[in-house]
Design a protein around this motif. Sequence first.
Motif, PDB file in Angstrom:
ATOM      1  N   GLU A 308      44.992  10.137  61.528  1.00 13.44           N
ATOM      2  CA  GLU A 308      43.089   9.403  60.402  1.00 13.44           C
ATOM      3  C   GLU A 308      43.921   9.187  59.474  1.00 13.44           C
ATOM      4  OE1 GLU A 308      40.499  11.904  60.478  1.00 13.44           O
ATOM      5  OE2 GLU A 308      40.033  11.391  62.586  1.00 13.44           O
ATOM      6  N   PHE A 309      45.312   8.769  58.910  1.00 16.04           N
ATOM      7  CA  PHE A 309      46.261   8.002  57.374  1.00 16.04           C
ATOM      8  C   PHE A 309      46.343   7.016  57.373  1.00 16.04           C
ATOM      9  CE2 PHE A 309      49.688  12.034  57.816  1.00 16.04           C
ATOM     10  CZ  PHE A 309      48.606  12.975  57.584  1.00 16.04           C
ATOM     11  N   MET A 310      45.390   6.133  58.926  1.00 19.05           N
ATOM     12  CA  MET A 310      45.823   4.277  58.499  1.00 19.05           C
ATOM     13  C   MET A 310      44.045   4.118  57.893  1.00 19.05           C
ATOM     14  SD  MET A 310      47.496   3.173  61.084  1.00 19.05           S
ATOM     15  CE  MET A 310      50.066   3.649  61.462  1.00 19.05           C
ATOM     16  N   HIS A 311      43.330   4.756  56.068  1.00 14.31           N
ATOM     17  CA  HIS A 311      41.807   4.408  55.812  1.00 14.31           C
ATOM     18  C   HIS A 311      42.407   4.628  54.623  1.00 14.31           C
ATOM     19  CE1 HIS A 311      38.785   5.910  54.377  1.00 14.31           C
ATOM     20  NE2 HIS A 311      37.933   4.894  55.074  1.00 14.31           N
ATOM     21  N   TRP A 312      42.161   3.828  54.150  1.00 14.78           N
ATOM     22  CA  TRP A 312      42.084   3.830  52.268  1.00 14.78           C
ATOM     23  C   TRP A 312      40.860   3.524  51.725  1.00 14.78           C
ATOM     24  CZ3 TRP A 312      45.307   1.463  55.463  1.00 14.78           C
ATOM     25  CH2 TRP A 312      46.015  -0.308  54.918  1.00 14.78           C
TER      26      TRP A 312
END
Length: 498
Positions: A308-312
């Motif tokens: 879940e690092f590809m969220h900003w």
Amino acid sequence: MAIAILLIATSLLFIPSSSVLTHLQSQPQEPQAYTSILISEQGLDFVKNLLITKAISSAIPLRIPRIHKSIKFPFLGSVDVELSNITIYEIGVSSSLVKPGETGVSIIASGTTCNLSMDWEYDYFSWVFPFDVSDKGKATVQVGGMDIELTLGMENNQGTLNLNLMECSCSVKNISIKLVGGASWLYQGMINAFQEQIGSAVENAITKSLKEGICKLDSVLQSLPREIPVDDYASLNATFLNNPSLSNSSIGFDINGLFRAREKDPSHKLFYKNSLSSVICSDNLKMLGISLDEEVFNSASTLYYDAEFMHWIVDKIPDQSLLNTAGWRFIIPQLYKKYPNDDMNLNITLSSPPIIKISDHNIDATIYADLTIDVLHESRVIPVACISLVIRGSGSVSISGNNLTGNVKLNDFTMSQNWSEIGNLHLYLIQPVMRTLIQTVFMPFANTHLSNGFPLPVIHGFTLEDGEIICRESKITVCSDVSYSDTFVLNRSLIYSK
């Protein structure tokens, strides 16, 4: 020790980089080799020349056991001669050769010389004379024409490389002894009679040193980490798959190298299959070739997606007016009508891992993302609409130090309405704005992270130099020379440079 180190360093010079990722908690599957490393003849020569020099300096001084000889003369008495403090203080290698073969790697050093120092002592006992005759002094010894040859085998042992000594020999051809001190001129002939013993002692000492060195360096191989950190979260599985492949001019390795979450005690259960094809470099004079399958990069995208690092959330963009409903007044009128002059955030989440495809001379990336429009209204964050995007880009990779870095640019994109709380969206009106956002926000953000790259694991002190990158048949191949600029090569505390 000197010669033994060179092959080990060949194995250690480039401990592999990455490979395919399995989901973090998925059921076990058989790892496959998606990274291949080939050390060319030029690379072997480079390592050999460097490490022989450094290994010699670490091997000397080399002490040799004392030599004692007693000679009895009928009716005259006996003579005792002892050589002590025998030390090899200098070794020179005039020519050396590494010869990989089907069963192992032979290392040959021809015309090797070494210089020794020693003490000598002479005692003569006889009933003829009422007193003993003794003398002592020092001597220098030059050993020339020495040939050293050893053959080493390498095999995979549950993901690490084992080094086996198959053959080891050392032969001395000529010795010159020069005595200093005492009545040395009187005893020179007798001391010369020790040439054979000195030669044998030198052969035994060097052979023993080689065997001990190989054992120690095999231990170093066993202590190499099986996972190499990429960042605080991800690591590369550095286990070897299959036995090294040997040809008459190179050594090749297959690597598992899965991208995976860092673990304190990762499992090492291995199943070996699916070796990569040979690394192909257009310039055969390059020292090293590293081939990375496209699944290496897809494994990284899957890992970070699962984490879940590809969220900003985007709250600052070059055209800040687009983060206020007033900036969308003519694009989405109903948004401005319902929330006039309210600030906005753009909530970007990738809906699946990015997909990387590598073809001849080209790298394509497909990114699936959901962009949610959030309105900041009366201290509340209100999601009002979501647009699904399929972004297609083309990428390039480069070498920065010992890192493989990347860059991606936009080719095209498609969009569709996912859901909306403000009625149907006129996507043809939104498309130009979305293109601007992708080019000025999304792509720069991605390229900032890609510019950091990930390490091609290289032992501390070695640096890739004049690298070339080839994209072909779902693989990226790095072909490079190597330079060295540090004060040590092998240590039990090996450090991988980034």
